[in-house]
Write a protein that holds these residues in place. Structure first.
Motif, PDB file in Angstrom:
ATOM      1  N   THR A 130       0.812  -1.212   0.000  1.00 24.53           N
ATOM      2  CA  THR A 130       0.000   0.000   0.000  1.00 24.53           C
ATOM      3  C   THR A 130       0.850   1.269   0.000  1.00 24.53           C
ATOM      4  OG1 THR A 130      -0.126   0.309   2.397  1.00 24.53           O
ATOM      5  CG2 THR A 130      -1.726  -1.224   1.401  1.00 24.53           C
ATOM      6  N   PHE A 131       0.197   2.367  -0.274  1.00 28.63           N
ATOM      7  CA  PHE A 131       0.808   3.684  -0.170  1.00 28.63           C
ATOM      8  C   PHE A 131       0.449   4.239   1.206  1.00 28.63           C
ATOM      9  CE2 PHE A 131       0.811   8.290  -0.636  1.00 28.63           C
ATOM     10  CZ  PHE A 131       2.065   8.482  -1.187  1.00 28.63           C
ATOM     11  N   GLY A 132       1.384   4.157   2.136  1.00 35.85           N
ATOM     12  CA  GLY A 132       1.192   4.714   3.466  1.00 35.85           C
ATOM     13  C   GLY A 132       0.633   3.774   4.513  1.00 35.85           C
ATOM     14  N   GLY A 133       0.155   2.598   4.108  1.00 38.24           N
ATOM     15  CA  GLY A 133      -0.446   1.675   5.062  1.00 38.24           C
ATOM     16  C   GLY A 133       0.358   0.415   5.285  1.00 38.24           C
ATOM     17  N   GLY A 134       1.600   0.378   4.770  1.00 43.61           N
ATOM     18  CA  GLY A 134       2.450  -0.793   4.943  1.00 43.61           C
ATOM     19  C   GLY A 134       2.022  -1.967   4.075  1.00 43.61           C
ATOM     20  N   LEU A 135       2.236  -3.147   4.604  1.00 37.70           N
ATOM     21  CA  LEU A 135       1.932  -4.390   3.912  1.00 37.70           C
ATOM     22  C   LEU A 135       0.692  -5.012   4.535  1.00 37.70           C
ATOM     23  CD1 LEU A 135       2.904  -6.574   1.873  1.00 37.70           C
ATOM     24  CD2 LEU A 135       4.190  -7.578   3.785  1.00 37.70           C
ATOM     25  N   ALA A 144      -4.781  -8.674   7.597  1.00 37.75           N
ATOM     26  CA  ALA A 144      -3.819  -8.364   8.659  1.00 37.75           C
ATOM     27  C   ALA A 144      -2.858  -7.336   8.076  1.00 37.75           C
ATOM     28  CB  ALA A 144      -3.064  -9.611   9.093  1.00 37.75           C
ATOM     29  N   ALA A 145      -2.357  -6.437   8.916  1.00 29.37           N
ATOM     30  CA  ALA A 145      -1.464  -5.377   8.441  1.00 29.37           C
ATOM     31  C   ALA A 145      -0.134  -5.410   9.178  1.00 29.37           C
ATOM     32  CB  ALA A 145      -2.117  -4.009   8.625  1.00 29.37           C
ATOM     33  N   ILE A 146       0.937  -5.116   8.435  1.00 36.51           N
ATOM     34  CA  ILE A 146       2.289  -5.010   8.987  1.00 36.51           C
ATOM     35  C   ILE A 146       2.795  -3.626   8.592  1.00 36.51           C
ATOM     36  CG2 ILE A 146       4.617  -5.991   8.989  1.00 36.51           C
ATOM     37  CD1 ILE A 146       3.261  -8.586   7.829  1.00 36.51           C
ATOM     38  N   SER A 147       3.349  -2.889   9.558  1.00 40.38           N
ATOM     39  CA  SER A 147       3.775  -1.511   9.297  1.00 40.38           C
ATOM     40  C   SER A 147       5.140  -1.237   9.927  1.00 40.38           C
ATOM     41  CB  SER A 147       2.735  -0.539   9.847  1.00 40.38           C
ATOM     42  OG  SER A 147       2.744  -0.583  11.265  1.00 40.38           O
ATOM     43  N   GLY A 151       8.386  -3.134  12.247  1.00 37.70           N
ATOM     44  CA  GLY A 151       9.743  -3.265  11.738  1.00 37.70           C
ATOM     45  C   GLY A 151       9.953  -2.950  10.265  1.00 37.70           C
ATOM     46  N   LEU A 152       8.895  -2.663   9.507  1.00 36.11           N
ATOM     47  CA  LEU A 152       9.097  -2.276   8.103  1.00 36.11           C
ATOM     48  C   LEU A 152       9.916  -0.980   8.044  1.00 36.11           C
ATOM     49  CD1 LEU A 152       5.636  -2.787   6.318  1.00 36.11           C
ATOM     50  CD2 LEU A 152       7.612  -4.300   6.316  1.00 36.11           C
ATOM     51  N   PRO A 153      10.764  -0.827   7.024  1.00 39.95           N
ATOM     52  CA  PRO A 153      11.541   0.410   6.913  1.00 39.95           C
ATOM     53  C   PRO A 153      10.705   1.607   6.469  1.00 39.95           C
ATOM     54  CG  PRO A 153      12.064  -1.057   5.093  1.00 39.95           C
ATOM     55  CD  PRO A 153      11.169  -1.815   6.023  1.00 39.95           C
ATOM     56  N   ASN A 154       9.530   1.335   5.855  1.00 42.26           N
ATOM     57  CA  ASN A 154       8.670   2.401   5.366  1.00 42.26           C
ATOM     58  C   ASN A 154       7.284   1.823   5.144  1.00 42.26           C
ATOM     59  OD1 ASN A 154       7.494   4.180   3.030  1.00 42.26           O
ATOM     60  ND2 ASN A 154       9.150   5.367   3.948  1.00 42.26           N
ATOM     61  N   ASN A 155       6.245   2.649   5.200  1.00 42.62           N
ATOM     62  CA  ASN A 155       4.873   2.178   5.025  1.00 42.62           C
ATOM     63  C   ASN A 155       4.353   2.273   3.594  1.00 42.62           C
ATOM     64  OD1 ASN A 155       4.248   1.178   7.560  1.00 42.62           O
ATOM     65  ND2 ASN A 155       3.733   3.196   8.355  1.00 42.62           N
ATOM     66  N   THR A 156       5.221   2.618   2.644  1.00 42.37           N
ATOM     67  CA  THR A 156       4.830   2.602   1.242  1.00 42.37           C
ATOM     68  C   THR A 156       5.570   1.472   0.547  1.00 42.37           C
ATOM     69  OG1 THR A 156       4.301   4.952   1.201  1.00 42.37           O
ATOM     70  CG2 THR A 156       4.765   3.904  -0.916  1.00 42.37           C
ATOM     71  N   ILE A 157       4.818   0.460   0.118  1.00 42.44           N
ATOM     72  CA  ILE A 157       5.369  -0.719  -0.549  1.00 42.44           C
ATOM     73  C   ILE A 157       5.045  -0.587  -2.041  1.00 42.44           C
ATOM     74  CG2 ILE A 157       5.350  -3.243  -0.677  1.00 42.44           C
ATOM     75  CD1 ILE A 157       6.324  -2.126   2.030  1.00 42.44           C
ATOM     76  N   CYS A 158       6.091  -0.553  -2.872  1.00 40.12           N
ATOM     77  CA  CYS A 158       5.914  -0.329  -4.307  1.00 40.12           C
ATOM     78  C   CYS A 158       5.823  -1.612  -5.116  1.00 40.12           C
ATOM     79  CB  CYS A 158       7.072   0.518  -4.844  1.00 40.12           C
ATOM     80  SG  CYS A 158       7.237   2.090  -3.996  1.00 40.12           S
ATOM     81  N   ASP A 159       6.520  -2.676  -4.700  1.00 42.99           N
ATOM     82  CA  ASP A 159       6.493  -3.930  -5.440  1.00 42.99           C
ATOM     83  C   ASP A 159       6.848  -5.082  -4.512  1.00 42.99           C
ATOM     84  OD1 ASP A 159       6.087  -5.536  -7.677  1.00 42.99           O
ATOM     85  OD2 ASP A 159       8.125  -5.322  -8.395  1.00 42.99           O
ATOM     86  N   SER A 171      10.186  -3.579  -2.632  1.00 41.91           N
ATOM     87  CA  SER A 171      10.735  -2.242  -2.840  1.00 41.91           C
ATOM     88  C   SER A 171       9.793  -1.293  -2.111  1.00 41.91           C
ATOM     89  CB  SER A 171      10.840  -1.892  -4.328  1.00 41.91           C
ATOM     90  OG  SER A 171       9.570  -1.830  -4.927  1.00 41.91           O
ATOM     91  N   SER A 172      10.386  -0.289  -1.508  1.00 46.80           N
ATOM     92  CA  SER A 172       9.598   0.648  -0.712  1.00 46.80           C
ATOM     93  C   SER A 172      10.226   2.029  -0.800  1.00 46.80           C
ATOM     94  CB  SER A 172       9.554   0.197   0.753  1.00 46.80           C
ATOM     95  OG  SER A 172      10.788   0.463   1.395  1.00 46.80           O
ATOM     96  N   TYR A 173       9.547   3.007  -0.257  1.00 49.66           N
ATOM     97  CA  TYR A 173      10.122   4.354  -0.186  1.00 49.66           C
ATOM     98  C   TYR A 173      11.307   4.383   0.779  1.00 49.66           C
ATOM     99  CZ  TYR A 173       6.407   6.716  -2.830  1.00 49.66           C
ATOM    100  OH  TYR A 173       5.548   7.165  -3.803  1.00 49.66           O
ATOM    101  N   GLY A 174      11.494   3.300   1.543  1.00 49.35           N
ATOM    102  CA  GLY A 174      12.627   3.185   2.463  1.00 49.35           C
ATOM    103  C   GLY A 174      13.723   2.251   1.944  1.00 49.35           C
ATOM    104  N   GLY A 175      13.666   1.879   0.645  1.00 47.84           N
ATOM    105  CA  GLY A 175      14.661   1.006   0.052  1.00 47.84           C
ATOM    106  C   GLY A 175      14.135  -0.394  -0.165  1.00 47.84           C
ATOM    107  N   LEU A 176      15.076  -1.316  -0.493  1.00 45.40           N
ATOM    108  CA  LEU A 176      14.742  -2.722  -0.718  1.00 45.40           C
ATOM    109  C   LEU A 176      14.893  -3.507   0.575  1.00 45.40           C
ATOM    110  CD1 LEU A 176      16.735  -3.359  -4.005  1.00 45.40           C
ATOM    111  CD2 LEU A 176      14.274  -3.122  -3.779  1.00 45.40           C
ATOM    112  N   PHE A 177      14.058  -4.524   0.747  1.00 44.50           N
ATOM    113  CA  PHE A 177      14.242  -5.418   1.878  1.00 44.50           C
ATOM    114  C   PHE A 177      13.673  -6.790   1.542  1.00 44.50           C
ATOM    115  CE2 PHE A 177      10.287  -3.173   2.634  1.00 44.50           C
ATOM    116  CZ  PHE A 177       9.412  -4.114   3.161  1.00 44.50           C
ATOM    117  N   ARG A 178      14.168  -7.782   2.255  1.00 44.91           N
ATOM    118  CA  ARG A 178      13.786  -9.174   2.042  1.00 44.91           C
ATOM    119  C   ARG A 178      13.181  -9.720   3.326  1.00 44.91           C
ATOM    120  NH1 ARG A 178      18.477 -13.477   1.621  1.00 44.91           N
ATOM    121  NH2 ARG A 178      18.508 -12.860   3.782  1.00 44.91           N
ATOM    122  N   VAL A 179      12.125 -10.555   3.150  1.00 50.47           N
ATOM    123  CA  VAL A 179      11.467 -11.169   4.295  1.00 50.47           C
ATOM    124  C   VAL A 179      11.237 -12.643   3.954  1.00 50.47           C
ATOM    125  CG1 VAL A 179       9.388 -11.192   5.710  1.00 50.47           C
ATOM    126  CG2 VAL A 179      10.300  -9.013   4.906  1.00 50.47           C
ATOM    127  N   ALA A 180      11.608 -13.513   4.879  1.00 53.78           N
ATOM    128  CA  ALA A 180      11.315 -14.932   4.710  1.00 53.78           C
ATOM    129  C   ALA A 180       9.812 -15.145   4.812  1.00 53.78           C
ATOM    130  CB  ALA A 180      12.050 -15.757   5.769  1.00 53.78           C
TER     131      ALA A 180
END
Length: 181
Positions: A130-135, A144-147, A151-159, A171-180
């Protein structure tokens, strides 16, 4: 792209029946989402809703069909044939193979009505960036929401991409990150 929909023919690109798209959609030049369906059709997300293009025929799902703020930004299709689509301000849409159309919003449990991207995993759990609402996750009919509070680096998830090794990459407005998974 902002010039409409193109098809590759040999070594050239040709504009696809844009005039036919204009018959059912006022903004066919703005196409933020495409999905090639298993049956050969194409799902097209536009500023006015969701279009289905197959063998020269176009079907539209948008404001005229009862959707609100149907600016479609992401499209995914599950194994049952249900099409999920994320909207900018309109939340999450679901079009079942029966033709039943439903829109989900904050009132239904989404963290925000601004959806950037979608990813279905192997058990048809729907991941919603989402834009502003995390994952957000839709599993067995529950959101369910994760923000950033989780622990997310940012609440805007782009891909959201699946690496095939048990991880999602975001990919997010806070960079790339990986989650198992």
């Amino acid at each position: 792209w902002s010039g409409g929909l193109l098809a590759q023919r040999g070594d050239r690109f040709e504009r696809m029946a844009i005039e036919r798209l204009r018959e059912v959609d006022s903004t066919p030049d703005h196409i933020p989402a495409l999905l090639s369906a298993p049956d050969g059709g194409i799902w097209i997300g536009t500023g006015s809703g969701l279009l289905r293009y197959e063998a020269g025929k176009i079907s539209a799902y948008g404001n005229a069909e009862g959707m609100k703020l149907a600016d479609v930004r992401a499209v995914a299709q599950d194994r049952e044939g249900t099409v999920w689509f994320g909207m900018l301000g309109g939340g999450l849409g679901r079009l079942q193979s029966s033709g039943a159309l439903r829109q989900f919003s904050k009132a239904d449990g989404l963290s925000t009505d601004f959806v950037h991207c979608l990813r279905l995993d192997e058990d048809d759990t729907l991941w919603i960036g989402t834009f502003g609402g995390g994952l957000n996750r839709l599993k067995q009919g529950r959101f369910a929401a994760i923000s950033t509070t989780h622990g997310l680096p940012n609440n805007t998830i782009c891909d959201i991409q699946d690496d095939g090794r048990g991880n999602f990459w975001f990919s997010s407005y806070g960079g790339l990150f990986r989650v198992a998974k």
